[in-house]
Structure formats: structure tokens, C-alpha cells
Design an enzyme around this catalytic site. Structure first.
Site, PDB file in Angstrom:
ATOM      1  CD  GLU A 196       6.202  -5.989   1.647  1.00 22.20           C
ATOM      2  OE1 GLU A 196       6.203  -6.231   2.858  1.00 22.20           O
ATOM      3  OE2 GLU A 196       5.165  -5.681   1.018  1.00 22.20           O
ATOM      4  CG  ASP A 231       3.766  -3.501   7.497  1.00 16.28           C
ATOM      5  OD1 ASP A 231       2.964  -2.630   7.116  1.00 16.28           O
ATOM      6  OD2 ASP A 231       3.790  -4.652   7.029  1.00 16.28           O
ATOM      7  CD  GLU A 290      -1.243  -6.127   6.984  1.00 12.34           C
ATOM      8  OE1 GLU A 290      -0.291  -6.815   6.597  1.00 12.34           O
ATOM      9  OE2 GLU A 290      -1.448  -4.953   6.598  1.00 12.34           O
TER      10      GLU A 290
END
EC number: 3.2.1.131
Length: 729
Positions: free
Chosen positions: A316, A390, A418
Site C-alpha cells: 500500500e 483484510d 474497521e
């Protein structure tokens, strides 16, 4: 330093001008705000059990003069005073009915009776009722003071949960050596993907200004056996390695040390260039190696028990050894060599993916690290997320588990919410953790569970670990939602012993945090145990994944297709079209199943044998595909699960409402308000996703289900520029 443990109970004074507004008189005036977590130490119910505790623990003694021994004294004094209303420590052992200390510090007659039962682990403890000087005595002992601290918290848990304390014989040691919280906290106090307010670390005021909260953080972690904390974000700022910030880190390390907690730091791989003045960060460059060796020496001069580095590299946009044509092993080993003389470790994250590899994202970590097995130094652990994408509400296990017999893998779980609704959705993660830990990899035949991979027992590895991405922030209740404290708690308990039951751990947490009323405990425990499956149903049923809103990850966004990388877009993952739904990772598709061991590989290759909760993860199926368990078509089953999930949230909220008279009023009200939000957002997820997928299925919503509240266009145009976790804030 004498710590005040009793700052958490808040008394809210409210001046009400009633006049013609009599309904305002029902406002909540006092209550428990959640600050004390599961260490409340309120008086136990006055009954025979309480009297038994008082007789056993009215007098106690702690051996030793270390800082940890003093921590034990302070904790027992505050706990036993609060729980039993009496606490009388004695100077020697003659009057004590509870004796705590390292084995070497106990009288010889006690040592011989306890030695054969003591766990081998340096952190393990023994709690045993023995006869000493003609009377029964409870002894808590260990090889180290920290072990005795863990044992003391275990005894207090027995009292808090009203368990019998007669004839105790509890020997316990951790199954995993490294048990850390990863804080994704930035130096500006913003938490990336953190949903409980700003960071608890006030870097601006450190190292001089020390909050009580830092001590209470250490107490809470020690009470569940967590022995490490990574203070900063994996997307690291190189400033953390400058002398100014290392002094701040040292201040926290000094606080945590007596509680058995080491500090670790996330480091930016390009730090030699960014703060060191070098022209390269090539891990094979002599100057770069020397820079890291010097930096490690500097850190250990300030923090002798520093734990080591956590590294996110070539992922990332983060720099890494790949920028210089080097492998992950070469990058990790360079750091490991710098830390090795001081006893430090490297936790090298396996969360890597890149467009230029032209490989499906779920396969890339395996492809990257499997060929490197055996090339890492002995003080390197690969830190692997539980699933191959993820932290989704449900994923299969990462195929890396079991694939690197020569390289220890440590688990990375997410505790923060999240992808599970942020801090307003009640989702207990114990069942998720257990689901992953109990999954069989078949790496060495049946019984090769993920738990055995990470604890080192499957491949006889000497180092082991587990990490949890923290949900802790600056909110008074720490996690933004009182029920979400249980995820921090269950992570620590399972990190210590992954064989424990998620339900039993939930029950302990409820009794220590909310209530000891048996009926209420049973209701809340049942609610917590189903909450994860409920969330999966209203968010990502049947193996759907990665269909959340862009950037902030708030709410549904199955329509998102504008992000710069294909594998950041939800449309990449659900593959909805007029023919069906799901990502084909079977041999007829991208063949991600080939990375798993047989017979798991074959099971996941065929939709008939793939678990229904992962069907759309591994297969693109027609809208009229029959779901075996229900006989419904895929479309009807999808709609059913979305609606069932939203309906179940209402059931949970109703169950909570019925417990009002059994709970602290402020705790009750905090959770009630969160349930109000969760109900609205569960219906939002339901309606938005059903309407979006309906345009591809071309099929009606089955009879009996209410119509969505708004149009698809309405949901697609919702915007949340200031949602928690939003980039650039």
C-alpha cells in the site's frame, strides 16, 4: 508510585429546570461510565460465598521488593478493599492467609510443596491451597514477579466472578510467547482506522506529562496476560526513531515494565534516508546496516527491555526492500541482525499486494513468502492476517498458515471495528477468533489447526506470537462502546490460552464488567455469541466480502468502482452480473484454492462441499443456484440473510432493553443508544445491498419482506467526508 484505581466511577450532576417539562426528570444522574473496564472491584454480594472470601483473604502478604511486587501489593489492596470491604496486609507470613511471591522468595517448607506443580514458563503461575503452619493458606507463586502478577489477577477474577476459592490448584502458563497489541496510532494522535476517539498517547506532552490512563492501560493488559504493545501505526512516521521521540517512548516503557509489558515500534523502512541522511535504504548496503545497528544500540541504551520492530514494507505504498531489488527476507534479516545482540525481534507483516504482480490479491502473500521459507533469521516472525484479504467480517484462513514450516508465523487479528460497523455495532469477536484458531490447515494431516501453527507446536518452533490491532482510544470507556471492551478482553485471554471457550470468556467479562445477575449474564452472553453471525448476515452473507464504503470503510458500498486500484473496489470482489454472484477462486477461476492443503483444497474447489458461509468467496454462482441447507435459490437466500441479520439486531436491542433494571443505568444507556444506531445501520446495509444486487439478478424481493426505505440512487449518493478513519483528516 501510588496509583488511584478508583477514578472511574463518575457522578454526573445535572441541574434540571423542570417548569412544564416533567419528562426530563427521568434523566440519568449517576452511573458507571466504563473507565474501569473489567477491573471494577465493586463489593461482592453479601452471601456465604463473600464470607468465605473474607475468611480466606482477610490477611495477605507479598514477598519481594521489585517494582512488580509493589504493583501486586497495590492491586491487591485496592481490589480486596473494594470487593470484600476488608484488606489487612501483614508484615510477615505468620498471619497471612494469602501469600504471593516468586518461588525462590517463599519459605522452604512451602517451596518443596509447590515446586513440582509450577509451570515451566517464566510467565506461568501456580495458585494452590496448602497447609502451612497448621492452617490452610492460598499461595500464588511463579518463577518471576510478573508471573506472580498474572496469578494475582487470576485470583481476583475468581472473586469477581463469584467462583469457589476452596482447595485451589490452578497451574497456568501462556501458550504463545509474544502477545501484543498493535496501535495504529499516529504521532498527531489520529488513529488510522481507529474508532474510539483520538490516540491515548499524548506525544506532545510526553515524556514529562504522565496520565493516570497509561497506568490503567498497563493494569488492564497485565490482567489478561498481554505482554507487549506496539505504540505507533504500521504506516510509520520515521520521527518515532529520533532522540526526541525515543525519550517519549522511554517514558511509556518505564511505566509498563513493572506490568510485564515491553514496548515495540513500527518503523519505516526508508528511515535511513528520511532521518539518517543516507542516499539509500538498501538492506545490503554497508552504511544502511550500520545505521540500523547504531539506531538499535541507541534505543536499547534508553530502553534495555525494548521488544523490537514491527514492519509494513512494500505494501500500500510503504517503502521496503523490494524498492532496491531485495527480498522480504533480506530486508527483515538486516533489521533482525541489528536487534539480535540486544534480544529484540522483528515482526514482518505479510500483508503485501501490488497491481504489477498481475495476480489475484488473495494469492499474493502466499506467492511472496512461501518461496522464502527458511531464509529468515531466527528472531524474525511473519505476522499474518487471519484471512487472505483484510479483516473482513468472515474470511477463510490465510493459506500461509502451515505453509512455512521453517519460519514462525504469528497471528494478526483485528480488535478494532474497521469492517464491522465501527464502535456503534455490538459485535463480539470471540467466535471469529475461535473459528480461525480451530480451522484445520491439514499441513501435517488432520489436526493441524491454525492454533498449533502459531503456537509453534506443529513445527516445533521456539518462538511464537499473536497480535491484535487495538480498538483503544481516548473515550472514557476506552473502546467507544462498552460491549466492545470484551474484544480486547477475549483477545488477551485467547492469546494466553487459545483452548479456552469464547462463551466462557464472555461470561467472565460480563460478570466483571456489567453484572453478576445469573439471568442477565445468560442473556448477554447469548447475545454476544450470536452477534458476529448477525453482523455477517446484514453486511456480507454467504462469503461476500470487501463491499464497504470507500476510504473510510463506513457503511455499504458494493457499487464502488472508481478507486485507482482494481483490488480496492468492491465490484472486483463480488463480480455481480446477470448470470450470478461471487468470485471464482476455484480451479475454473483464479485457482486460489491451490494454495491450501488437501483435502481442504478439494473441499473448497466444489460449491457442493464448500461451507455455505464461504460460497461466494470461492465461487461465482447462478442466481437460481439452490442452497442445500434451505432449498432457496441464491437470490432468495441472499435476501433472506440480509433481512434476518437486520431483524436479529432488533431482537438483540429488545433483549438489552429488558435488562434495564439489572444493569448500571449509565452502562445500560450507553449501549442502548449504540443499539439504536446499529438497528438503523443494519437496515441501511440490508436495503442498499439488496437493491444493488437486485439490478443484476432481475428478480423480485420475495413476498413477506418489507420494501427498502429508499431507492438505490439515494444510498449510492450518501457521503461521509468526516467519518472516523477518513484519509487526510
Amino acid at each position: 508510585m501510588k496509583i488511584n484505581y478508583r477514578t472511574g466511577r463518575q457522578f454526573i450532576c445535572l441541574l434540571l429546570v423542570l417548569f412544564s417539562f416533567p419528562l426530563l426528570a427521568k434523566s440519568i444522574l449517576t452511573g458507571e461510565d466504563g473507565y474501569r473496564l473489567w477491573l471494577k472491584y465493586d463489593p461482592v454480594k453479601q452471601d456465604q460465598q463473600a464470607e468465605e472470601y473474607r475468611q480466606q483473604f482477610a490477611h495477605w502478604q507479598v514477598s519481594g521488593k521489585s517494582q512488580t511486587a509493589q504493583v501486586i501489593r497495590d492491586e491487591l489492596e485496592n481490589a480486596l478493599t473494594g470487593l470484600l470491604g476488608t484488606s489487612a496486609p501483614v508484615a510477615g507470613t505468620s498471619g497471612a492467609s494469602l501469600i504471593v511471591g516468586r518461588l525462590a522468595e517463599l519459605p522452604e517448607s512451602l517451596r518443596q510443596a509447590l515446586k513440582k506443580n509450577l509451570p515451566a514458563s517464566e510467565e506461568g503461575y501456580l495458585i494452590k491451597t496448602v497447609s502451612y503452619q497448621g492452617r490452610p493458606v492460598t499461595v500464588i507463586t511463579a518463577k518471576t514477579d510478573v508471573g506472580a502478577l498474572y496469578g494475582s489477577f487470576r485470583l481476583l477474577r475468581l472473586i469477581q466472578t463469584h467462583q469457589s476459592s476452596r482447595s485451589l490448584n490452578i497451574a497456568s502458563g501462556p501458550k504463545l510467547k509474544i502477545r501484543v497489541l498493535d496501535h495504529w496510532d499516529n504521532l498527531n494522535r489520529h488513529i488510522e482506522r481507529g474508532y474510539a476517539g483520538e490516540s491515548i498517547w499524548d506525544w506532545h506532552k510526553l515524556p514529562v506529562y504522565i496520565y493516570q490512563r497509561y497506568y490503567d492501560y498497563a493494569r488492564a493488559n497485565a490482567s489478561i496476560g498481554i505482554n507487549g504493545t506496539v505504540l505507533n501505526n504500521v504506516n510509520a512516521d520515521p520521527l518515532i526513531l529520533t532522540p526526541q521521540y525515543l525519550d517519549k517512548v522511554r517514558a511509556l516503557a518505564d511505566i509498563f515494565r513493572p506490568y510485564g509489558i515491553k514496548v515495540y515500534l513500527s518503523v519505516k523502512f526508508s528511515s535511513p534516508q528520511l532521518i539518517g541522511g543516507l542516499k539509500t535504504s538498501d538492506p545490503l548496503n554497508t552504511q544502511v546496516k550500520q545505521w540500523w545497528q547504531d539506531k538499535a544500540r541507541e534505543i536499547y541504551q534508553k530502553i534495555p527491555d525494548f521488544g523490537g520492530f514491527l514492519v509494513k514494507a512494500n505494501s500500500e505504498g510503504q517503502p521496503g526492500p523490494g524498492d532496491f531489488g531485495r527480498t522480504h527476507a533480506e530486508g527483515a534479516n538486516m533489521l533482525a541482525d541489528a536487534l539480535a545482540p540486544h534480544g529484540g525481534i522483528v515482526m514482518w507483516r505479510a500483508f503485501v499486494y501490488a497491481n504489477e504482480k498481475h495476480e489475484e490479491r488473495s494469492k499474493q502473500a502466499y506467492s511472496e513468502f512461501k518461496p522464502l521459507d527458511g531464509q529468515f533469521r531466527s528472531n524474525v516472525l511473519l505476522q499474518v492476517k487471519n484471512g487472505p484479504i483484510d479483516f473482513q467480517p468472515r474470511e477463510p484462513i490465510s493459506p500461509l498458515f502451515g505453509a512455512t514450516p521453517k519460519t514462525p508465523l504469528m497471528m494478526e487479528f483485528q480488535i478494532t471495528m474497521e469492517y464491522l460497523g465501527f464502535s456503534t455495532h455490538a459485535v463480539y469477536l470471540g467466535p471469529l477468533y475461535k473459528e480461525v484458531l480451530n480451522t484445520d490447515t491439514y499441513a501435517r494431516g488432520p489436526g493441524s489447526t491454525v492454533a498449533k501453527v502459531i503456537d509453534g507446536s506443529l513445527f516445533n518452533q521456539s518462538v511464537s506470537g499473536i497480535a491484535g490491532v487495538s480498538d483503544i482510544g481516548s473515550d472514557r470507556n476506552w473502546t467507544g462502546h462498552i460491549l466492545l471492551q470484551a474484544n480486547w478482553y477475549v483477545f488477551g485471554r485467547l492469546a494466553w490460552d487459545h483452548s479456552q471457550s469464547a462463551a466462557d470468556i464472555a461470561g467472565d467479562w460480563i460478570r466483571m464488567t456489567l453484572t453478576n445477575d445469573d439471568q442477565a449474564v445468560a442473556t448477554i452472553e447469548k447475545m454476544m455469541m450470536v452477534s458476529r453471525e448477525v453482523a455477517v448476515n446484514y453486511m456480507t452473507p454467504l462469503g461476500l466480502h470487501h463491499i464497504m464504503g470507500a476510504d473510510h470503510h463506513y457503511g455499504p458500498g458494493p457499487w464502488v468502482d472508481f478507486l485507482p486500484r482494481d483490488d480496492w473496489n468492491p465490484v472486483y470482489y463480488h463480480k455481480a452480473d446477470k448470470y450470478g454472484l461471487g468470485f471464482d477462486r476455484s480451479p475454473t477461476g483464479v485457482n486460489a484454492v491451490a494454495q491450501y492443503f488437501s483435502p481442504l483444497r478439494e473441499q473448497l474447489s466444489d460449491p457442493k462441499t464448500t461451507p455455505e458461509n464461504l460460497l461466494l468467496w470461492f465461487h461465482h454462482l447462478p442466481w437460481d443456484y439452490k442452497i442445500a441447507s434451505s432449498g432457496r435459490t441464491l437470490w432468495n437466500e441472499l435476501v433472506y440473510r440480509y433481512y434476518q441479520g437486520a431483524a436479529d439486531v432488533k431482537v438483540m436491542a429488545k433483549q438489552w432493553q429488558e435488562l434495564e433494571d439489572k444493569l448500571d443505568p449509565l452502562q445500560f444507556q450507553q449501549v442502548k443508544m449504540a443499539f439504536d444506531i446499529q438497528q438503523q445501520e443494519a437496515e441501511w446495509w440490508r436495503d442498499a445491498c439488496v437493491l444493488y444486487f437486485q439490478q443484476f439478478s432481475g428478480r423480485p424481493i420475495p413476498e413477506g419482506f418489507e420494501k427498502p426505505h429508499h431507492t438505490l440512487a439515494y444510498y449510492e449518493h450518501l457521503s461521509f467526508p468526516y467519518a472516523p478513519g477518513q484519509s487526510g483528516r
